[in-house]
Scaffold this active site. Structure first.
Site, short mmCIF file in Angstrom:
data_model
loop_
_atom_site.label_atom_id
_atom_site.label_comp_id
_atom_site.label_asym_id
_atom_site.label_seq_id
_atom_site.Cartn_x
_atom_site.Cartn_y
_atom_site.Cartn_z
N ASP A 60 41.39 91.23 -9.55
CA ASP A 60 41.63 90.82 -8.17
C ASP A 60 43.09 90.86 -7.78
O ASP A 60 43.42 90.69 -6.61
CB ASP A 60 41.09 89.41 -7.93
CG ASP A 60 42.06 88.34 -8.40
OD1 ASP A 60 42.70 88.56 -9.45
OD2 ASP A 60 42.19 87.31 -7.71
N ASP A 62 46.32 94.32 -11.42
CA ASP A 62 45.06 94.91 -11.88
C ASP A 62 44.84 96.30 -11.32
O ASP A 62 43.98 97.04 -11.81
CB ASP A 62 43.87 94.03 -11.47
CG ASP A 62 43.90 92.67 -12.14
OD1 ASP A 62 44.31 92.61 -13.31
OD2 ASP A 62 43.52 91.68 -11.49
N CYS A 100 18.72 123.53 4.63
CA CYS A 100 19.50 123.29 5.85
C CYS A 100 20.84 122.65 5.50
O CYS A 100 21.88 122.99 6.09
CB CYS A 100 18.73 122.37 6.80
SG CYS A 100 17.16 123.06 7.40
N ASP A 102 39.67 90.77 -15.93
CA ASP A 102 40.94 90.07 -15.89
C ASP A 102 40.62 88.57 -15.93
O ASP A 102 39.49 88.16 -15.67
CB ASP A 102 41.70 90.44 -14.63
CG ASP A 102 43.00 89.68 -14.51
OD1 ASP A 102 43.75 89.63 -15.50
OD2 ASP A 102 43.26 89.12 -13.43
N CYS A 134 15.45 120.34 5.63
CA CYS A 134 15.25 120.52 4.20
C CYS A 134 16.60 120.69 3.51
O CYS A 134 17.64 120.76 4.15
CB CYS A 134 14.35 121.72 3.91
SG CYS A 134 15.06 123.31 4.39
#
Length: 756
Positions: free
Chosen positions: A619, A623, A34, A434, A31
């Site tokens: 990419d 960036d 725990c 971009d 639970c």
């Protein structure tokens, strides 16, 4: 082939800015209480900076200071009542499903006890048999509940096992009291002896935990599917080219392996000989097989079609791309989404609150109840409150959904860093892109030659001779265009005095003439495309007009984002005319041009200061700062390792469709988590008053204790099953009316609107 920005896990443990990580499994948690107890215990260990525990997959992620020794996790967890287990590796067989035998036997005996207590006990000794069978179930099959409850008592704390032990124990003791009164000659009916309730509580909890364990195994199936892509054996080629089958663990870097048609590659490597079509769909999200030949890099786990390959191993085991993906997915599944904080706060006080409510219920019934069944009703109502309360559903509401969502993302070629990124994605109000390599393919091509002499083959041949010596993408595009225009590659002309001057251009001498390729001085800012002029002996001969090709899916992705109510922007360092042309073609709302990397970050911060949640898609190396500043940074798998290391989401396929798919998955996940939390909280708010006897004064009806146990067990199972819906792929038969969105996107948008 792309590179993943993670460390080789065969060498040193992964590190973060604040320390190194340790990951392992914790057995014995049931639970949310725990989870909190385990996290508190782990954080108390010297040298531990932080600890996160996931109830859904039972995994702990612990951050240790760099100079701290590795603790003995078994000794740390044992006093808390939990067991340490190392994470399985590629050689570990899959975990077997839990056995149903305990709950089947337990439920069978419980059904017999119920029959004896409710109608079949009208013969001498029946009630004593019921007591004996109930004891066999409660203290035999349910002994683990009592063991853990006793451990919690010694620790001055409580959890779900405390409620189960108290509920079944109180019911059984009450039955013994009633049995003693009956033996002393008092008028007590066998049907008033709650032996059946005690046995049914244990049986239904065992059944519920079995169903829950099965469902949680399904939730973690993505890791098993990814791990199953790697064969456990490989065909090793010796120096004399003889073949020998060896276990994968014995394969080393630089070994030569034979991969036959229909088999999967066991390692990352490079093709030495042969050609085949490789299915990399489960790794990159690319649906079509790709042709690979000598010199090409290949990924472990790819399925080989149509030919045999000899591959030289470059990465093996956990160092392969697939091994690193599995590591990233495990890390992400073990993290918490911020929305889970509500459940954590409730879980801290849940069990103590239920114990207080049970005591209050008992006192209220003893004071207010009348009649000969007063004691029996008091016991029944008290047991109901103890048993029907379910912190399990509350604790599983968020982590199971996160585990399933991360697994589905991995299957679809999306790597999401953690639960926080998954949640934030669903709140994105603006996506900034971009241009080069993101909205465009990143491979410029010549769209026109504006020459003073359109038929000057000699001039173009000279330009080709100089351009082919340059590694610049524009030079490569010019060479390709000239070869295509002439119908065949031209014979190379000798070039002398070649020079490449960064930012200016290239030049060389061909047949005694000075040839220069550089930025066209006659280009105007409002002209689209990039213009490179050709000069021969300082005379301008003409200009190549080059343009980067848009990704074919770009316009559809922008339209899909608009359908989702998300604004779009273009942030590029290119000229304004180029940016505006790209924005018109893909219908981007807000193009910004001629930006430096720092300018992009300033724009993102400005949007964020106005309350927007911004995602940045890029990419390249330039960036990386913007990806770090954005609320969610997204990198395409075709980009640089620097960009992907900074990003919160990596789209392995390199397709822009992954941006929309990630946002849709996040929204669906948040929807399911809110459903789970609403159900878990609502169940307890409604169930506990009914269990306490809220309707009894008006209806004379009190919830049966066995039904309370069944409801408690089924509530956590319902939460897990609801989360498993996230693992289903979007229904490809469902379509959207908008033609601008590709078919997979259309079905995803349909699912998002309908809540499926």
């Amino acid at each position: 082939m792309f590179e993943l920005p993670v460390l080789n896990q065969n060498s040193t443990p992964p590190t973060s800015r604040s320390g190194r990580k340790a990951r392992f499994l914790i057995e014995g948690m049931h639970c949310a209480g725990c989870v909190g107890r385990a996290e508190t215990g782990l954080r108390a260990v010297p040298g531990v900076l932080d600890a996160q525990v996931n109830l859904a997959n039972r995994e702990a992620q612990v951050t240790l200071s760099e100079d701290a020794p590795e603790p003995n996790w078994t000794s740390v967890l044992a006093p808390l009542g939990y067991q340490f287990r190392p994470l399985p590796d590629a050689t570990t067989p899959p975990e077997s499903p839990p056995s149903p035998i305990p709950w089947i036997i337990s439920l069978s005996f419980s059904a017999l006890v119920m029959w004896l207590c409710t109608g079949g006990g009208h013969w001498p000794g029946a009630h004593r048999l019921a007591a004996g069978l109930s004891a066999f179930v409660v203290f035999g099959f349910g002994r683990e509940f009592y063991r853990i409850a006793w451990t919690r008592w010694q620790q001055r704390t409580s959890d779900m096992n405390t409620l189960i032990a108290l509920g079944s124990g109180v019911a059984y003791i009450a039955g013994l009291v009633e049995l003693g009164l009956h033996g002393a000659g008092h008028a007590v009916s066998t049907s008033a002896m709650p032996f059946d309730a005690a046995a049914m509580i244990v049986s239904f909890v065992l059944l519920g935990r079995w169903l829950e364990a099965r469902a949680r195994q399904r939730a973690s199936r993505a890791i098993d599917e990814l791990g199953g892509l790697i064969p456990q054996e490989a065909v090793l080629l010796r120096r004399d080219n003889t073949e020998v089958i060896v276990p994968l663990a014995q394969v080393c870097v630089a070994d030569r392996l034979l991969v036959r048609p229909g088999s999967r590659l066991p390692v990352d490597g490079r093709i030495e000989s042969g050609r085949a079509d490789l299915d990399e769909s489960l790794l990159t999200g690319e649906s079509l097989p790709v042709s690979r030949g000598p010199g090409d890099s290949v990924l472990g786990g790819s399925l080989c079609h149509g030919g045999s390959l000899v591959v030289q191993a470059e990465q093996v085991g956990d160092a392969t791309t697939l091994g690193q993906i599995i590591g990233l997915v495990r890390d992400a599944q073990g993290t918490k989404a911020p929305i889970a904080r509500l459940a954590d706060r409730i879980a801290r006080v849940f069990v103590p609150s239920i114990l207080g409510l049970a005591l209050t219920t008992s006192i209220a019934w003893l004071i207010l109840a009348t009649g000969p069944d007063r004691f029996a009703r008091t016991v029944q109502a008290t047991v109901n409150v103890l048993v029907i309360a379910c912190p399990c559903a509350l604790g599983l509401a968020t982590p199971v959904a996160v585990v399933v969502a991360m697994g589905r993302a991995a299957r679809e070629g999306l790597l999401i860093r953690d639960g926080e990124a998954l949640e934030t994605l669903g709140k994105v109000s603006r996506v900034a892109f971009d241009k080069t390599g993101t909205l465009t393919i990143g491979q410029p091509h010549v769209i026109a030659w504006e020459g003073l002499d359109q038929n000057s083959e000699t001039a173009l041949s000279a330009a080709r001779a100089v351009a082919q010596l340059s590694e610049h993408p524009l030079s490569g595009a010019i060479v390709t265009w000239i070869d295509t225009a002439s119908g065949a590659p031209a014979a190379p002309l000798p070039v002398s005095d070649f020079q490449s001057i960064p930012g200016q251009g290239i030049h060389g001498t061909v047949a005694g003439q000075n040839i220069r390729l550089e930025r066209d001085p006659l280009a105007t800012p409002d002209q689209p495309g990039t213009r490179t002029a050709l000069f021969i002996d300082n005379q301008r001969i003409g200009s190549f007009v080059l343009q980067d090709q848009l990704r074919p899916e770009a316009a559809g992705v922008i339209a899909a984002l608009r359908t989702l109510g998300i604004q779009t922007a273009l942030l590029t360092g290119d000229r304004k005319a180029v940016a505006q042309q790209v924005a018109r073609e893909v219908t981007i709302d807000d193009p910004r041009a001629e930006l430096h990397p720092g300018d992009k970050g300033s724009i993102l911060r400005d949007w964020q200061s106005h309350g927007e949640v911004v995602a940045m898609v890029g990419d390249g190396i330039n960036d990386a700062p913007a990806l770090a500043i954005a609320n969610v940074g997204m990198a395409l798998g075709s980009g640089t390792a620097v960009a992907m290391a900074t990003a919160d989401v990596t789209v392995l396929s390199g397709s822009l469709r992954g941006v929309v798919d990630a946002i849709l998955l996040s929204r669906q996940t948040l929807h399911v988590i809110r459903q789970n939390l609403g159900f878990a909280i609502g169940y307890n708010l409604v169930g506990i008053p009914l269990a306490a006897g809220l309707l009894y004064p008006w209806t004379g009806w009190l919830l049966p204790s066995w039904f309370a146990a069944a409801a408690m067990s089924s509530s956590s199972v319902c939460v897990v099953l609801n989360s498993l819906r996230l693992g289903r792929r979007p229904d490809q038969r469902q379509t959207d009316a908008k033609n601008s969105v590709s078919r997979p996107l259309k079905s995803s948008l349909y699912d998002n609107r309908t809540g499926k």
